[in-house]
Design an enzyme around this catalytic site. Structure first.
Site, PDB file in Angstrom:
ATOM      1  N   ASP A 198       2.856 -10.781  14.469  1.00  0.00           N
ATOM      2  CA  ASP A 198       4.227 -10.329  14.220  1.00  0.00           C
ATOM      3  C   ASP A 198       4.238  -8.830  13.934  1.00  0.00           C
ATOM      4  OD1 ASP A 198       7.141 -11.169  13.558  1.00  0.00           O
ATOM      5  OD2 ASP A 198       6.549  -9.953  11.852  1.00  0.00           O
ATOM      6  N   ASN A 215       0.819  -1.215   0.000  1.00  0.00           N
ATOM      7  CA  ASN A 215       0.000   0.000   0.000  1.00  0.00           C
ATOM      8  C   ASN A 215       0.852   1.264   0.000  1.00  0.00           C
ATOM      9  OD1 ASN A 215       0.760  -0.862   2.639  1.00  0.00           O
ATOM     10  ND2 ASN A 215      -0.659   0.583   3.538  1.00  0.00           N
ATOM     11  N   HIS A 258       8.872  -9.798   9.028  1.00  0.00           N
ATOM     12  CA  HIS A 258       9.451 -11.065   9.463  1.00  0.00           C
ATOM     13  C   HIS A 258      10.635 -11.463   8.599  1.00  0.00           C
ATOM     14  CE1 HIS A 258       9.865 -15.452   9.957  1.00  0.00           C
ATOM     15  NE2 HIS A 258       9.618 -15.157  11.222  1.00  0.00           N
ATOM     16  N   LYS A 288      16.663 -11.865  16.774  1.00  0.00           N
ATOM     17  CA  LYS A 288      16.555 -11.153  15.505  1.00  0.00           C
ATOM     18  C   LYS A 288      17.042  -9.711  15.608  1.00  0.00           C
ATOM     19  CE  LYS A 288      12.710 -14.139  14.213  1.00  0.00           C
ATOM     20  NZ  LYS A 288      11.249 -14.254  13.981  1.00  0.00           N
ATOM     21  N   GLU A 319       4.784  -4.737  -8.107  1.00  0.00           N
ATOM     22  CA  GLU A 319       3.994  -4.487  -9.321  1.00  0.00           C
ATOM     23  C   GLU A 319       3.412  -3.073  -9.365  1.00  0.00           C
ATOM     24  OE1 GLU A 319       0.037  -6.610  -7.404  1.00  0.00           O
ATOM     25  OE2 GLU A 319       1.656  -7.765  -8.279  1.00  0.00           O
ATOM     26  N   GLU A 320       3.005  -2.526  -8.202  1.00  0.00           N
ATOM     27  CA  GLU A 320       2.396  -1.192  -8.205  1.00  0.00           C
ATOM     28  C   GLU A 320       3.378  -0.132  -8.698  1.00  0.00           C
ATOM     29  OE1 GLU A 320      -0.782  -0.046  -7.437  1.00  0.00           O
ATOM     30  OE2 GLU A 320      -1.392  -2.147  -7.447  1.00  0.00           O
ATOM     31  N   VAL A 338       3.649   1.696  -1.661  1.00  0.00           N
ATOM     32  CA  VAL A 338       4.062   1.962  -3.043  1.00  0.00           C
ATOM     33  C   VAL A 338       2.879   2.501  -3.842  1.00  0.00           C
ATOM     34  CG1 VAL A 338       5.032   0.956  -5.157  1.00  0.00           C
ATOM     35  CG2 VAL A 338       5.877   0.234  -2.912  1.00  0.00           C
ATOM     36  N   VAL A 340      14.104  -9.315  20.066  1.00  0.00           N
ATOM     37  CA  VAL A 340      15.321  -9.578  20.854  1.00  0.00           C
ATOM     38  C   VAL A 340      15.256 -10.989  21.430  1.00  0.00           C
ATOM     39  CG1 VAL A 340      16.618  -8.927  22.924  1.00  0.00           C
ATOM     40  CG2 VAL A 340      15.738  -7.145  21.393  1.00  0.00           C
ATOM     41  N   SER A 341      14.070 -11.399  21.893  1.00  0.00           N
ATOM     42  CA  SER A 341      13.934 -12.736  22.490  1.00  0.00           C
ATOM     43  C   SER A 341      14.216 -13.844  21.485  1.00  0.00           C
ATOM     44  CB  SER A 341      12.530 -12.909  23.083  1.00  0.00           C
ATOM     45  OG  SER A 341      11.560 -13.166  22.078  1.00  0.00           O
TER      46      SER A 341
END
Length: 369
Positions: A326, A116, A298, A339, A146-147, A118, A335-336
């Protein structure tokens, strides 16, 4: 003297109950030295947008989170490997340990964004960053790819959130929030992309080319050859674009139809997950800026898990964490999982990215160009 007046005098002579004074008049501990004071912008100084945005840090609430995001992004942009000391056992004769080399090694910045954005005018902010090589890895959804190309073929229009779906459908008009995309735009997209798919299939069969989502986007960026396009500049500047769900949008529709007309085109996602993870694994320092949630959030965070976490992280979205999504997760949850590093600089700005991101760019990347 009456009984009533005597009773009133006795009450006035009573002391305030100790429980009330101890509850209300709790003694404060000293606030740590150097703690910022809350103070906003004074319009008596005229209208100075840069100064106004600078005061967000000390305004409170999400304005202060915005101010913290500005600080973190500026730290991403300014970091050089030479800022960190050489290990004691480092070989000083190694060219990679020279001051010149270390001064040239920057933090690798991952930018993720949902489709959305873009479709909206945030596209121009993203294109600015890519054109000027201010970010190093892009991650988006199929729609976010694609947009961009569709906008090079036909415009998107401003509509209204309250336009009726039934009426729009009868007119061949698609609504994205308060944006309107005529269905003809997707027909033009099909006319443009199908011959490219035909050529890609030919190269696969005759030259053994193995297509991945990032290679497809690179090729499309070359073919669009349009300076308004994010992916044209990604192609020109060799900035990789990863899209693990490349079939989840109009691109997928086109691939679906193409598989009937000219079967056989294969797009390998495994090569891309290795390439994406390697972007993080072999980086000396990483920063992540993620607009929106879901897949792009993610995918970037999981790649950084492979190096035990990103060093800097800025999230901008409106999602809450009470449902365990997420998208709603704050940086501390990442952090857990490893990442984001435990000692990383991180913040989440709870805001619509269409409001916030251009202001973030203005206070960070646009100042360093």
């Amino acid at each position: 003297m009456s009984t009533q007046s005597t009773s009133a005098e006795n009450k006035s002579a009573e002391k305030v109950p100790m429980i009330a004074t101890s509850a209300v008049l709790v003694e404060s501990e000293q606030v740590p030295e150097g703690t910022k004071l809350i103070k906003g912008y004074d319009f008596e100084n005229g209208v100075d947008y840069s100064a106004l945005l600078a005061t967000y840090l000390t305004t409170g609430f999400q304005a202060s989170n915005f101010g913290r995001a500005v600080e973190i992004i500026n730290h991403m942009c300014s970091w050089r490997l030479s800022d960190d000391p050489l290990p004691q056992d480092a070989n000083t004769e190694d060219p990679e340990n020279s001051v010149e080399h270390r001064n040239g090694v920057k933090c690798k910045i991952f930018l993720g964004y949902t489709s959305n954005l873009v479709s909206s005018g945030i596209r121009e902010s993203i294109r600015y960053l890519v054109k000027n090589k201010l970010v190093h890895v892009l991650v988006s959804t199929a729609g976010g790819v694609e947009e961009d190309f569709i906008k090079c073929l036909a415009p998107t229009y401003l509509g209204d959130f309250h336009l009726k779906g039934r009426e729009l459908r009868s007119k061949g008009l698609n609504r994205i929030g308060n944006l309107i995309v005529p269905n003809d735009n997707y027909c033009k997209f099909e006319d443009w992309i199908v011959p490219i798919f035909d050529q890609m299939l030919k190269e696969q069969n005759e030259q053994g080319v193995v297509w991945t989502p990032s290679k497809v986007i690179h090729r499309l960026g070359k073919e669009i050859n349009h300076p308004d396009s994010i992916y044209y500049w990604a192609y020109k500047n060799n900035i990789p674009v990863y899209c693990p769900a490349i079939t989840d949008g109009s691109l997928g529709d086109m691939l679906y139809f193409h598989s009937y007309r000219s079967p056989g085109l294969v797009i390998d996602v495994v090569q891309d997950i290795r390439a994406m993870n390697s972007e993080a694994v072999y980086a000396k320092k990483t920063g992540v800026i993620i607009l929106g949630g879901g897949l792009v959030k993610h995918h970037i965070c999981n790649a950084n898990l492979m190096r035990n976490g990103a060093d800097y992280a800025v999230f901008v979205n409106t999602a809450q964490e009470f449902d365990g999504s997420d998208a709603g997760a704050r940086p501390d949850e990442a952090v857990s999982w490893g990442k984001i590093k435990a000692d990383a600089e991180s913040v989440k700005v709870y805001a619509d990215a269409s409001l916030v991101f251009p202001l973030l760019v203005a206070q960070t990347f646009a100042q360093t160009k």
